[in-house]
Design an enzyme around this catalytic site. Structure first.
Site, PDB file in Angstrom:
ATOM      1  NE  ARG A  12      -1.488   2.640   2.611  1.00 35.28           N
ATOM      2  CZ  ARG A  12      -1.004   3.846   3.321  1.00 35.28           C
ATOM      3  NH1 ARG A  12      -1.219   4.728   2.519  1.00 35.28           N
ATOM      4  NH2 ARG A  12      -0.784   3.718   4.456  1.00 35.28           N
ATOM      5  CG  ASP A  13       2.691   4.642   3.008  1.00 31.92           C
ATOM      6  OD1 ASP A  13       2.937   5.333   1.831  1.00 31.92           O
ATOM      7  OD2 ASP A  13       3.039   5.025   4.087  1.00 31.92           O
ATOM      8  CG  HIS A 193       2.915   4.763   8.918  1.00 32.26           C
ATOM      9  ND1 HIS A 193       2.573   3.609   8.257  1.00 32.26           N
ATOM     10  CD2 HIS A 193       3.154   5.597   8.130  1.00 32.26           C
ATOM     11  CE1 HIS A 193       3.066   3.921   6.869  1.00 32.26           C
ATOM     12  NE2 HIS A 193       3.152   5.230   6.859  1.00 32.26           N
ATOM     13  CG  HIS A 195       7.052   8.218   5.899  1.00 33.48           C
ATOM     14  ND1 HIS A 195       6.945   8.027   4.728  1.00 33.48           N
ATOM     15  CD2 HIS A 195       5.885   7.720   6.689  1.00 33.48           C
ATOM     16  CE1 HIS A 195       5.609   7.702   4.313  1.00 33.48           C
ATOM     17  NE2 HIS A 195       4.870   7.422   5.542  1.00 33.48           N
ATOM     18  CB  CYS A 226       1.666  10.892   1.589  1.00 33.97           C
ATOM     19  SG  CYS A 226       0.186  11.718   1.251  1.00 33.97           S
ATOM     20  CG  ASN A 235       6.509   3.585   4.288  1.00 27.95           C
ATOM     21  OD1 ASN A 235       5.390   4.056   4.959  1.00 27.95           O
ATOM     22  ND2 ASN A 235       6.383   3.685   3.150  1.00 27.95           N
TER      23      ASN A 235
END
Length: 301
Positions: A12-13, A193, A195, A226, A235
Site C-alpha cells: 500500500r504505502d 507509522h 518515515h 504520501c 517509509n
C-alpha cells in the site's frame, strides 16, 4: 521489543508513490511471500480513487483466503470505501484521516469533521477498524501539529469505536522525544507509522515502542510515501526495523530472504533501496550470521 507486531506496508504505502505499477499477480505473490516469512500483519492496498497503483486492491483481496485475510489490512479514506472493502471480504480496515485540516483536504478531499462522521459509520460495519492519523507530528502545509490537536481527534465521540490508533509521521520530520511524548499521551492500542525522510525512522520506531506502542509499520527497501504530502519520502525500511527489533519469528535465514526479495523489488520498480540493513547484509563478510551468503545459518532461500 521482540514481541512487538511489525506490519509490512509495501503493498500500500510502499507502492503508492512509485512510478511503475506492480502487476496484480506480483502483488499477490509478494503478499504470500511476506506472510510465509512470518510477518504477522500486512497492508495489502487501499480503496481509493486517486491513486492508480491501488486500483486492483480488491482483486488482491479476492485472491487471498480467509486465513491470509485475517492478517491483512486495507486502507480506506471514507465510509463508502469502508463499505466496499467489507463487502469484498476485507476483515481489517484502516481508516485514514489527517489531524491537519489542510492535509486532510489534500489527502481525502474533505474536512476533519466530515472524516470523523465517516469514521463513526465505518465502525458499525462489523470488522476491526483502526484509525490512522496522518500528520500526527508535522504537516507539509501547516508545520508542527500540536499534541492537543491529536488528542482532540482521538477522544472525539465519533472515534469511540476504533480498535487501535496509528500515529503517522507522514513526512518523516518527527524526533524521538516527540514520538515518545505523543505515544504515551494517546495510550492504549497505539501503532507507529514512521518515515525516514530525516534519517530517524528506526530511532523514532524504537522510541514509540519504549513509550508503549504495540505495533509498528515498515516497507521493503523503504519504498513509499504520501503522494499528497510535498517533501514526503520513503517509509522506514522493513529490513532496518527487523534487524533492530529481532522479533520472535525472525531468523537470519528469513532476514536474508526478505533482503533478497526487497532488493529484487526495488530494482524491478526502478527505485533506490533506502535500507541500511540490506546494504550491510549485502556487503558484510559471509561469516556474519545476518549477511547474505552467510555460512553460519544455512540456505538463504
Amino acid at each position: 521489543m521482540n514481541d512487538v507486531v511489525v506490519r509490512d506496508v509495501t503493498l500500500r504505502d510502499g507502492l503508492q508513490l512509485v512510478s511503475a505499477v506492480l502487476p496484480t499477480a506480483e502483488k499477490i505473490s509478494l503478499a504470500r511471500f511476506l506472510l510465509s516469512c512470518g510477518l504477522p500483519a500486512l497492508e495489502v492496498g487501499a480503496v481509493v480513487r486517486r491513486v492508480p497503483a491501488m486500483a486492483d486492491t480488491l482483486d488482491v483481496v479476492a485472491a487471498l483466503d480467509a486465513s491470509e485475510l485475517d492478517r491483512c489490512w486495507v486502507l480506506v479514506p471514507n465510509a463508502k470505501g469502508a463499505r466496499l472493502a467489507v463487502e469484498a471480504g476485507v476483515r481489517r480496515i484502516q481508516y485514514v484521516l489527517s489531524v491537519s485540516p489542510s492535509h486532510n483536504k489534500a489527502n481525502v478531499g474533505c474536512d476533519v469533521g466530515q472524516s470523523l462522521d465517516g469514521l463513526a459509520e465505518a465502525v458499525t460495519l462489523g470488522v476491526p477498524v483502526q484509525l490512522a492519523l496522518a500528520t500526527a507530528f508535522t504537516c507539509p502545509f501547516e508545520g508542527q501539529t500540536p499534541e492537543d490537536a491529536v488528542l482532540a481527534v482521538v477522544t472525539d465521540a465519533r472515534a469511540a469505536g476504533v480498535d487501535s490508533v496509528v500515529l503517522c509521521d507522514t513526512i518523516g520530520q518527527a524526533v524521538p522525544a516527540q514520538v515518545s511524548s505523543l505515544t504515551a499521551a494517546v495510550g492504549g492500542e497505539v501503532w507507529f507509522h514512521g518515515h525516514d525522510t530525516w534519517g530517524l525512522g528506526v530511532a523514532n520506531t524504537v522510541a514509540a515502542i519504549n513509550a508503549g506502542a504495540v505495533a509498528v509499520d515498515a516497507s521493503l527497501g523503504g519504498l513509499g510515501g504520501c503522494p499528497f504530502a510535498p517533501g514526503a519520502s520513503g517509509n522506514t525500511a522493513l529490513e532496518d526495523i527487523l534487524y533492530a527489533l529481532r522479533p520472535n519469528w525472525l531468523t537470519p535465514s528469513i532476514f536474508q530472504r526478505l533482503v533478497a526479495r526487497g532488493s529484487a523489488l526495488v530494482s524491478a520498480l526502478g527505485e533506490p533501496s533506502r535500507s541500511r540493513a540490506a546494504e550491510g547484509a549485502t556487503r558484510s563478510p559471509g561469516s556474519h550470521p545476518w549477511a547474505l551468503g552467510s555460512t553460519r545459518c544455512g540456505s538463504t532461500m
